[in-house]
Enzyme design. Structure first.
Site, PDB file in Angstrom:
ATOM      1  N   ASP A  28     -28.131 -36.258  25.957  1.00  0.00           N
ATOM      2  CA  ASP A  28     -27.304 -37.367  26.728  1.00  0.00           C
ATOM      3  C   ASP A  28     -28.009 -38.647  26.300  1.00  0.00           C
ATOM      4  OD1 ASP A  28     -24.946 -38.872  27.825  1.00  0.00           O
ATOM      5  OD2 ASP A  28     -25.741 -38.418  29.805  1.00  0.00           O
ATOM      6  N   GLY A  31     -25.566 -43.302  23.153  1.00  0.00           N
ATOM      7  CA  GLY A  31     -24.961 -44.564  23.323  1.00  0.00           C
ATOM      8  C   GLY A  31     -25.770 -45.792  23.749  1.00  0.00           C
ATOM      9  N   HIS A  45     -26.102 -41.736  17.741  1.00  0.00           N
ATOM     10  CA  HIS A  45     -25.700 -40.162  17.338  1.00  0.00           C
ATOM     11  C   HIS A  45     -26.548 -39.641  16.156  1.00  0.00           C
ATOM     12  CE1 HIS A  45     -22.770 -40.139  20.517  1.00  0.00           C
ATOM     13  NE2 HIS A  45     -21.875 -41.032  19.821  1.00  0.00           N
ATOM     14  N   THR A  74     -15.030 -31.013  25.263  1.00  0.00           N
ATOM     15  CA  THR A  74     -13.404 -31.124  25.509  1.00  0.00           C
ATOM     16  C   THR A  74     -12.863 -32.392  25.881  1.00  0.00           C
ATOM     17  OG1 THR A  74     -13.371 -29.817  27.467  1.00  0.00           O
ATOM     18  CG2 THR A  74     -12.679 -28.646  25.619  1.00  0.00           C
ATOM     19  N   ARG A  79     -12.701 -40.444  23.446  1.00  0.00           N
ATOM     20  CA  ARG A  79     -13.520 -41.639  23.201  1.00  0.00           C
ATOM     21  C   ARG A  79     -12.895 -42.236  21.908  1.00  0.00           C
ATOM     22  NH1 ARG A  79     -19.835 -40.454  23.548  1.00  0.00           N
ATOM     23  NH2 ARG A  79     -19.954 -39.381  25.717  1.00  0.00           N
ATOM     24  N   LEU A 139     -33.883 -16.973  15.854  1.00  0.00           N
ATOM     25  CA  LEU A 139     -33.200 -18.033  16.559  1.00  0.00           C
ATOM     26  C   LEU A 139     -31.827 -18.154  16.478  1.00  0.00           C
ATOM     27  CD1 LEU A 139     -34.155 -20.511  18.375  1.00  0.00           C
ATOM     28  CD2 LEU A 139     -34.679 -21.565  16.270  1.00  0.00           C
ATOM     29  N   LEU A 203     -23.787 -31.372  35.803  1.00  0.00           N
ATOM     30  CA  LEU A 203     -23.648 -30.333  34.539  1.00  0.00           C
ATOM     31  C   LEU A 203     -22.498 -30.961  33.633  1.00  0.00           C
ATOM     32  CD1 LEU A 203     -24.719 -26.888  36.105  1.00  0.00           C
ATOM     33  CD2 LEU A 203     -26.125 -28.016  34.401  1.00  0.00           C
TER      34      LEU A 203
HETATM   35  C1  FPP Z   1     -24.086 -37.844  24.535  1.00  0.00           C
HETATM   36  O1  FPP Z   1     -24.394 -39.354  24.324  1.00  0.00           O
HETATM   37  C2  FPP Z   1     -24.102 -37.280  23.374  1.00  0.00           C
HETATM   38  C3  FPP Z   1     -22.886 -37.005  22.729  1.00  0.00           C
HETATM   39  C4  FPP Z   1     -21.522 -36.956  23.270  1.00  0.00           C
HETATM   40  C5  FPP Z   1     -22.976 -36.110  21.158  1.00  0.00           C
HETATM   41  C6  FPP Z   1     -24.235 -35.563  21.082  1.00  0.00           C
HETATM   42  C7  FPP Z   1     -24.201 -35.296  19.540  1.00  0.00           C
HETATM   43  C8  FPP Z   1     -25.188 -35.287  18.654  1.00  0.00           C
HETATM   44  C9  FPP Z   1     -26.640 -35.668  19.079  1.00  0.00           C
HETATM   45  C10 FPP Z   1     -25.046 -34.972  17.381  1.00  0.00           C
HETATM   46  C11 FPP Z   1     -24.208 -33.702  17.288  1.00  0.00           C
HETATM   47  C12 FPP Z   1     -24.198 -33.319  15.854  1.00  0.00           C
HETATM   48  C13 FPP Z   1     -24.644 -32.029  15.425  1.00  0.00           C
HETATM   49  C14 FPP Z   1     -24.911 -31.998  14.097  1.00  0.00           C
HETATM   50  C15 FPP Z   1     -24.677 -30.731  16.103  1.00  0.00           C
HETATM   51  P1  FPP Z   1     -23.465 -40.434  24.677  1.00  0.00           P
HETATM   52  O2  FPP Z   1     -22.633 -40.819  23.331  1.00  0.00           O
HETATM   53  O3  FPP Z   1     -22.716 -40.062  25.720  1.00  0.00           O
HETATM   54  O4  FPP Z   1     -24.573 -41.425  25.429  1.00  0.00           O
HETATM   55  P2  FPP Z   1     -24.337 -42.530  26.626  1.00  0.00           P
HETATM   56  O5  FPP Z   1     -23.792 -41.690  27.718  1.00  0.00           O
HETATM   57  O6  FPP Z   1     -25.540 -43.124  26.653  1.00  0.00           O
HETATM   58  O7  FPP Z   1     -23.146 -43.402  26.063  1.00  0.00           O
END
Ligand code: FPP
Length: 255
Positions: A28, A31, A45, A74, A79, A139, A203
């Site tokens: 998390d 953003g 990201h 889901t 977004r 792994l 969670l």
């Molecule tokens: C949460 O941050 C993150 C996500 C919703 C996406 C996580 C995905 C990746 C790190 C890339 C995944 C890619 C692969 C290749 C598996 P947020 O956007 O909710 O952050 P915020 O809460 O600060 O807005």
């Protein structure tokens, strides 16, 4: 860039104790990290994916067998389209760029979630990654994609109902293990440790059945996923190693 020598000491320390078999991670704060640096959310990201690569290297070094990452829930479909597209494209890019390395490292990719509804390019890349690494077993990298814990339970109950209807399952034989065996994580150990970056104390529908007895490690609010480096990961595991897991029983000193 070469690793900080401190990392090698930390790796040895962690390896000398009880290494968790399965670590699950809520990545998390991408953003917020991007905003803090004046970047678009997509940049957060992108940096987040780089951290995922680091994590795999260090997980292998200490002998973790299962890593589960929450890549797309889901709920994430709600977004803005541009952000959803970025995440879907990042999955394709990550697979194209890293899959040979992942395979060479002995890692096997699994997907938790219904990936049949992903855009075609992402779906094909994911299927390729699953098939291409299917022989590996050192792994296991579980990528939760279009995953929701409640949706996973609904699916499990439907699968069981079908088996009851077909006479393959007797209702009296259903126990906790039967439910586990109908989840996306069938055959895998439950997570020993769930890590969440960026400080939220929940969670978020991530592995609700499997994490019933997991230890939780939640980072401070200002530690966002793109800053969660190898050292942070190893320190979280060291904290886990100090915990006493009782699984509802009594502490050893009380026995
Ligand atoms: C949460 O941050 C993150 C996500 C919703 C996406 C996580 C995905 C990746 C790190 C890339 C995944 C890619 C692969 C290749 C598996 P947020 O956007 O909710 O952050 P915020 O809460 O600060 O807005």
């Amino acid at each position: 860039m070469a690793d900080n020598p401190n990392i090698h000491t930390l790796i040895s320390l962690v390896k000398s104790k009880n290494v968790p078999k399965h670590v699950a991670i809520i990545m998390d704060g991408n953003g917020r990290w991007a905003k803090m640096h004046g970047f678009a959310r997509s940049v957060g990201h992108r940096y987040g994916v780089e951290k995922l690569k680091e994590l795999l290297t260090v997980s292998k070094a200490i002998g973790i067998q299962y890593i589960t990452v929450y890549a797309f829930s889901t709920e994430n479909w709600s977004r803005p389209k541009e952000e959803v597209d970025t995440l879907m494209n990042l999955i394709v890019e990550f697979i194209n760029r890293e899959i040979d390395n992942i395979k060479k490292e002995g890692a096997r990719i699994h997907v938790l979630g219904d990936y049949s509804v992903l855009p075609e390019k992402s779906r094909n890349a994911v299927q390729y990654a699953i098939d291409y690494t299917a022989e590996n077993s050192e792994l296991h990298l579980n990528v939760a994609l279009n995953y929701g814990g409640r949706a996973e339970l609904v699916r499990a109950f439907k699968l069981m109902a079908e088996e009851i209807q077909n006479g393959k399952l007797d209702i009296n034989d259903i126990d906790e293990k039967t439910i586990s065996e109908h989840l996306y994580t069938a055959g895998m150990p439950d997570p020993d440790l769930v890590i969440r970056t960026a400080g939220e104390l929940r969670l978020s529908n991530f592995l609700p059945y499997q994490s019933a007895y997991s230890e939780l490690w939640i980072s401070p609010k200002d530690l966002y996923w793109p800053d969660f480096n190898k050292e942070c990961f190893l320190r979280a595991i060291m904290e886990y190693q100090k915990r006493e897991r009782r699984f509802g029983g009594l502490a050893n000193k009380n026995i």
